[in-house]
Design a protein around this motif. Structure first.
Motif, PDB file in Angstrom:
ATOM      1  N   ARG A   1       2.551   4.832   2.758  1.00  0.00           N
ATOM      2  CA  ARG A   1       2.630   4.505   4.175  1.00  0.00           C
ATOM      3  C   ARG A   1       2.156   5.659   5.035  1.00  0.00           C
ATOM      4  N   LYS A   2       2.117   6.823   4.467  1.00  0.00           N
ATOM      5  CA  LYS A   2       1.816   8.023   5.245  1.00  0.00           C
ATOM      6  C   LYS A   2       0.436   7.973   5.876  1.00  0.00           C
TER       7      LYS A   2
ATOM      8  N   LEU B   1       9.502  -1.664  12.363  1.00  0.00           N
ATOM      9  CA  LEU B   1       9.879  -1.978  10.989  1.00  0.00           C
ATOM     10  C   LEU B   1      11.348  -2.328  10.862  1.00  0.00           C
TER      11      LEU B   1
ATOM     12  N   ARG C   1      -4.162   4.793   7.484  1.00  0.00           N
ATOM     13  CA  ARG C   1      -3.259   5.420   8.436  1.00  0.00           C
ATOM     14  C   ARG C   1      -2.739   4.362   9.377  1.00  0.00           C
ATOM     15  N   PRO C   2      -1.465   4.440   9.721  1.00  0.00           N
ATOM     16  CA  PRO C   2      -0.977   3.516  10.744  1.00  0.00           C
ATOM     17  C   PRO C   2      -1.697   3.815  12.052  1.00  0.00           C
ATOM     18  N   GLN C   3      -2.150   2.775  12.703  1.00  0.00           N
ATOM     19  CA  GLN C   3      -2.928   3.002  13.895  1.00  0.00           C
ATOM     20  C   GLN C   3      -2.044   3.165  15.134  1.00  0.00           C
TER      21      GLN C   3
ATOM     22  N   PHE D   1       1.970   4.150  16.780  1.00  0.00           N
ATOM     23  CA  PHE D   1       3.065   5.053  16.476  1.00  0.00           C
ATOM     24  C   PHE D   1       4.415   4.354  16.485  1.00  0.00           C
ATOM     25  N   ARG D   2       4.409   3.073  16.785  1.00  0.00           N
ATOM     26  CA  ARG D   2       5.697   2.399  16.938  1.00  0.00           C
ATOM     27  C   ARG D   2       6.198   1.886  15.607  1.00  0.00           C
ATOM     28  N   VAL D   3       6.554   2.830  14.743  1.00  0.00           N
ATOM     29  CA  VAL D   3       7.036   2.453  13.427  1.00  0.00           C
ATOM     30  C   VAL D   3       8.416   1.829  13.553  1.00  0.00           C
ATOM     31  N   ALA D   4       9.051   2.027  14.715  1.00  0.00           N
ATOM     32  CA  ALA D   4      10.391   1.505  14.923  1.00  0.00           C
ATOM     33  C   ALA D   4      10.426  -0.014  14.724  1.00  0.00           C
TER      34      ALA D   4
END
Lengths: 362, 510
Positions: free
Chosen positions: A361-362, A17, A8-10, A12-15
């Motif tokens: 990625r989910k 990418l 899991r991505p730890q 939340f700032r996927v932006a």
């Protein structure tokens, strides 16, 4: 705590990418949107390569591009409609049968020694029939909860049967108004070439080809910028969620089939203009070409994903390959379906790679 | 401000053959986080569904905002229009659409009748920033974790001006940091005067964040309590309807290690998987419950999988009752192993099949497709285990999907017990099920071991493992880092092993 092995991505700032050089380019194209780009890129690539190889036959000229549209205007329109149906999570395999039926209606009812119906009235009648046909299929799918495959399979048999009942003969269209409409063409003042005999060949496009493109553009606008269009994507993605978000999935599915009926009738009308006549065996297995075009254009059979313009690219790729086969001259026509098969396999593999990448990625 | 946001009075609802809600009262005040608790089948979800219009009810009244006329929601949409929104555990949004579209579906900002994408994206960013989420709203929703999706769903609810937010088990698929973030958001909304209904199984979380608790049991209201005045053991007792001593009866196994002499049932030597769990040693003896403790992703499940042959080992050897084992699930079954996987919906129950078919499935597979178990014997096996495990089913032909989570778990357990295994592997058998069933499953483990079975027990709850295990293997970062036996086992010892040696016991108590 779904599974120990799942990452899991730890944060939340996927932006993050989307930063960097390619960030801007890909910001708007994720996953399956990217597929549409690939389809267009392949179309351009194949066409450019063929234009170079067959430059002595003026493969790359405007004349030749238009001639592709002239041969199958109905596929352009119906593949777009098919894409919409696939996005909604359904499928429509009745389009080939319907197409034969509408062409037969034109051919039979406009005969001078028969009913001799006015061509414009006939156009209206056919479009109205398309609406009714779509409505009937839509009601069965949406409100009676019958599988769209089964409903449209029945629709296909029904339409083929009705075609034969209207007439079992092969009838050519001789109505002058209708043929007049078919002959309307626009000559471009540029982009032509001079053929071997030294004669200048100006590029021209028939009205029905323009109408076909117009149909695609209108449907694209509807699907991208209207509340209805977005709802179709939502219902295809998850009917349950769409309902909980306040949409009415049943009504939306019905509307999709009604529009699809109209698109099929409209496409068949254009087909009749390009090849004026009716026959029982017309447009056999044509629904499969439409589905292939939609899939190559990035639509998923599971619904929720697809692009109307992608289906245009999918259609043009199929037409380009047919054109290459005729240009070579010595190739068996069997290579057409084989290359379609290869492309579909390629695109389905691509879809699988892209969607599974997303799932990870989910 | 209104005194109450929602007042439900004497709500009664029948399902065929079951009284789902029996004159239940429920009151939600503004600025309150209100837990609804109860065992499976207590009526929690039915109560919420009645409120949101997803289910009808026979009698009783629902009042909103102290109004004197009762209302009835006929659909979730109608409830939404009245300011009641629900966010479900499995998020009900469209993964194929962008984040912004999910926020504004059905109410997109328009210009000239067309969807205005730019404005929609701008508004979406603003809404999400308001709840502390700074993400790319143009990306498809499915690219984000469940935690983010849940927050987006909450964002949508807030933006549709929800006054009542119902969170249906939102935390069961989140990790710890994600839970913390969700709680921060809930507290922020609470401060803004929103009423939040929080359905959960986690006692800790109730005490961490809730103000009020409504406890239901078998469709009836047990009571509504202020969290501050309600000790945990009283809450558990209220939920279970029994005294707390029932739980104590299985605290710690009576004899720490009832090791019987002889070859271990399973003996792994330097067993390891490429890209997976690092080589480890593990013996499991007859009559022993061995636990595996560790954090999410520490390799607990992987150990179980490689022992069962679901993953192919790269290094080391595995012996089953002294014989080298073939890495293949069917061979493992025939050698007497049974594996209840973690995700009961995806890997365990066949939801469409009946209880009986699910129970005999493993035994049938073990015997082979050509040795069909006679109908009468199937019946006997199913009946025996339904009785033994006290599975609550109307009939053996009921599809498993109609059962509650706890009963589904018991069906899987029954399936594997029906194969008479020598080694039973249980991967998170008590996750997401009610306290009563949890206790029963823990007790069953101990009883099975007392009868001579070897049990490998994987759980995230240390208390539960302390209660039922003889020995606990500790996993950290895909490595087995230690083993605790008997009197060495304590919460502090396990925690310090899991965390690494720099973790002092003093910090734990602080």
């Amino acid at each position: 705590m779904n599974s120990d092995s799942k990452n899991r991505p730890q944060d939340f700032r996927v932006a993050d990418l989307n930063k960097g050089f390619f960030g801007g380019v890909f910001a708007k194209f994720y996953g399956n949107n990217l597929l549409v780009l690939i389809t267009f890129a392949m179309l351009v690539l194949i066409y450019s390569a063929a234009s170079f190889i067959f430059r002595d036959q003026n493969f790359g000229s405007l004349n030749s591009i238009f001639s592709m549209l002239h041969s199958w205007p109905h596929l352009v329109v119906i593949a777009a409609g098919m894409t919409m149906v696939l996005i909604s999570g359904g499928i429509d395999i009745s389009v080939g049968g319907q197409c034969a039926m509408y062409c037969m209606m034109f051919a039979y009812f406009m005969q001078e020694d028969g009913w001799n119906v006015n061509s414009y009235v006939m156009i209206a009648v056919v479009l109205a029939t398309g609406l009714v046909f779509g409505f009937a299929q839509g009601v069965l799918v949406a409100y009676f909860k019958i599988q769209p495959f089964i409903v449209t399979l029945a629709g296909m048999f029904f339409a083929r049967g009705l075609t034969a009942i209207i007439s079992e003969k092969t009838i050519g269209i001789k109505n002058e108004d209708f043929l007049g409409l078919a002959a309307v063409k626009f000559t471009l003042p540029f982009g032509g070439y001079t053929d071997g005999g030294g004669v200048y060949q100006a590029p021209y496009i028939y009205l029905y080809a323009i109408l076909a493109l117009l149909g695609v553009v209108v449907l694209y606008i509807v699907m991208t910028w209207t509340g209805f269009g977005r709802s179709v994507y939502a219902v295809g993605g998850s009917e349950q969620s769409a309902m909980l978000m306040g949409l009415n999935p049943k009504r939306i599915v019905l509307q999709v089939f009604v529009i699809q009926g109209l698109m099929t009738a409209f496409g068949s009308f254009l087909f009749c203009l390009s090849l004026p006549g009716g026959a029982v065996e017309k447009a056999v297995a044509f629904e499969m070409n439409a589905i292939a075009a939609a899939v190559i254009g990035g639509a998923l059979l599971t619904g929720g994903v697809g692009n109307i313009l992608g289906s245009l690219a999918g259609t043009l790729i199929q037409l380009t390959i047919l054109k290459i086969i005729t240009s070579v001259g010595t190739l068996s026509s069997g290579w057409g379906p084989i290359s379609t098969a290869a492309m579909m396999a390629f695109f389905i593999a691509m879809q699988s790679v892209l969607t599974s990448g997303r799932r990870k990625r989910k | 401000m209104a005194d109450s946001l929602v007042k439900m009075r004497n709500i009664t609802k029948n399902f065929p053959g079951v009284l789902a809600l029996d004159e239940v009262d429920f009151t939600l005040r503004p600025g309150e986080i209100h837990a609804v608790m109860g065992e499976n089948g207590a009526g929690k979800s039915t109560l919420v569904k009645v409120l949101t219009g997803a289910e009808e009810f026979e009698s009783g009244e629902i009042y909103l905002n102290d109004a004197s006329t009762p209302i009835v929601n006929r659909s979730p949409q109608e409830a939404q229009q009245r300011g009641i929104s629900t966010v479900y555990q499995e998020v009900n949004l469209c993964g194929n659409l962008s984040v912004a579209e999910n926020l504004f579906l059905g109410r997109q900002p328009r210009r000239f009748g067309m969807v205005n994408w730019q404005q929609m994206n701008r508004q979406a960013r603003a809404v999400l920033r308001g709840i502390g989420l700074d993400i790319n709203v143009e990306k498809p929703l499915s690219g984000y974790s469940i935690a983010v999706q849940q927050m987006i769903a909450i964002g949508r609810a807030i933006d549709i001006s929800a006054k009542v937010l119902i969170l249906d088990e939102p935390t069961s698929s989140l990790n710890e940091q994600e839970v913390v973030r969700l709680f921060e958001l809930m507290q922020k909304l609470q401060a803004g005067g929103m009423g939040i209904v929080f359905i959960t199984h986690f006692l800790d979380q109730v005490y961490q964040i809730c103000d009020q608790i409504t406890v239901l049991r078998n469709g009836a209201l047990v009571g509504q309590y202020a969290v501050a005045d309600m000790p945990r053991r009283d809450l558990v007792a209220a939920m279970l309807g029994r005294t707390f001593d029932d739980l104590a009866t299985i605290e710690r196994r009576p004899s720490a290690v009832a090791k019987k002499a002889g070859v271990p049932v399973v003996s792994a030597k330097q067993l390891g998987v490429a890209q997976g769990v690092k080589p480890f040693d593990l013996d499991i003896n007859q009559g022993e419950v061995v636990g595996l403790a560790g954090l999410l992703g520490s390799g607990r499940t992987e150990v179980a999988r490689v022992i069962f042959g679901a993953d192919i080992p790269e290094t080391g050897s595995l012996e089953v009752k002294g014989q080298p084992a073939r890495p293949n699930p069917l061979a493992s079954m025939q050698a007497g192993m049974a594996f209840c996987p973690e995700d009961r919906k995806a890997e365990g129950c066949i939801l469409e099949l009946s209880v009986q078919d699910n129970i005999i499935l493993a035994e049938q597979t073990k015997r082979g497709a050509f040795h069909l178990i006679p109908k009468s014997e199937q019946d006997k096996i199913a009946r025996k285990y339904v009785e033994l495990l006290q599975i609550k089913v109307p009939s053996l032909d009921t599809p498993v999907k109609q059962l509650s989570g706890g009963n589904q778990q018991k069906v899987i357990l029954a399936r594997w017990l029906a194969t008479n295994p020598d080694l039973l592997i249980l991967d998170e058998p008590t996750r997401g099920i009610d306290v009563g069933t949890k206790t029963e499953i823990q007790r069953l483990c101990v009883e099975l071991a007392d009868d001579g079975m070897a049990v490998l027990f994987i759980s995230s709850e240390i208390d539960e493992m302390l209660r039922s295990c003889d020995r606990i293997g500790i996993m950290r970062d895909l490595k087995k880092v230690g083993e605790l036996v008997g009197s060495e086992m304590s919460t502090a010892a396990i925690m310090s092993k899991i965390a690494g040696d720099d973790f002092q016991e003093g910090e734990l108590n602080a």
